[in-house]
Scaffold this motif. Structure first.
Motif, PDB file in Angstrom:
ATOM      1  N   ALA A   6      13.749  12.995  -1.541  1.00 52.64           N
ATOM      2  CA  ALA A   6      14.340  12.404  -1.378  1.00 52.64           C
ATOM      3  C   ALA A   6      13.887  10.993  -0.789  1.00 52.64           C
ATOM      4  O   ALA A   6      14.397  10.018  -0.253  1.00 52.64           O
ATOM      5  N   SER A   7      13.464  11.751   0.570  1.00 51.88           N
ATOM      6  CA  SER A   7      12.997  10.937   1.716  1.00 51.88           C
ATOM      7  C   SER A   7      11.904  10.169   1.129  1.00 51.88           C
ATOM      8  O   SER A   7      11.823   8.374   1.112  1.00 51.88           O
ATOM      9  N   VAL A   8      10.657  10.285   0.007  1.00 49.95           N
ATOM     10  CA  VAL A   8       9.933   9.347  -0.472  1.00 49.95           C
ATOM     11  C   VAL A   8      10.758   8.511  -1.099  1.00 49.95           C
ATOM     12  O   VAL A   8      10.141   7.229  -1.199  1.00 49.95           O
ATOM     13  N   THR A  12      10.532   4.549   0.124  1.00 51.96           N
ATOM     14  CA  THR A  12       9.407   3.468  -1.530  1.00 51.96           C
ATOM     15  C   THR A  12      10.462   2.499  -1.753  1.00 51.96           C
ATOM     16  O   THR A  12       9.552   1.114  -1.390  1.00 51.96           O
ATOM     17  N   GLY A  13      11.741   2.510  -1.514  1.00 51.07           N
ATOM     18  CA  GLY A  13      12.341   0.714  -1.843  1.00 51.07           C
ATOM     19  C   GLY A  13      11.854  -0.180  -0.872  1.00 51.07           C
ATOM     20  O   GLY A  13      11.779  -1.247  -0.909  1.00 51.07           O
ATOM     21  N   VAL A  18       9.046  -5.002   1.628  1.00 50.04           N
ATOM     22  CA  VAL A  18       7.938  -5.316   2.691  1.00 50.04           C
ATOM     23  C   VAL A  18       6.379  -5.894   2.294  1.00 50.04           C
ATOM     24  O   VAL A  18       5.550  -7.027   2.382  1.00 50.04           O
ATOM     25  N   CYS A  19       6.341  -5.088   1.443  1.00 52.37           N
ATOM     26  CA  CYS A  19       4.511  -4.939   0.675  1.00 52.37           C
ATOM     27  C   CYS A  19       4.659  -6.149  -0.175  1.00 52.37           C
ATOM     28  O   CYS A  19       3.052  -6.617  -0.926  1.00 52.37           O
TER      29      CYS A  19
END
Length: 72
Positions: A6-8, A12-13, A18-19
């Motif tokens: 869930a944290s990953v 990710t969003g 940003v990237c």
């Protein structure tokens, strides 16, 4: 394990947002380099054309009596 997944997924969003511009800029950099190479070739051709024009000018100025003294 579920908390880690869930944290990953949650992180990710924002990381993607940003990237994404950085990745697009990095991918388009090769196109910019190709454009610069083309511009350098055009400028080199323009410089050689202008040098030929100057040579023609000097050849004409030596043949004309009115221009002969000021340019020597």
């Amino acid at each position: 394990m579920l908390a880690m997944v869930a944290s990953v997924l949650t992180l990710t969003g924002p990381i993607y947002m940003v990237c994404e511009p950085l990745v697009e800029e990095w991918l388009s950099a090769s196109h910019v380099d190709a454009g610069r190479e083309l511009q350098l070739e055009r400028l080199a051709l323009e410089a050689s054309r202008l040098e030929e024009s100057i040579d023609t000018f000097w050849a004409n100025s030596e043949a004309r009596a009115g221009w002969l003294e000021p340019y020597r």
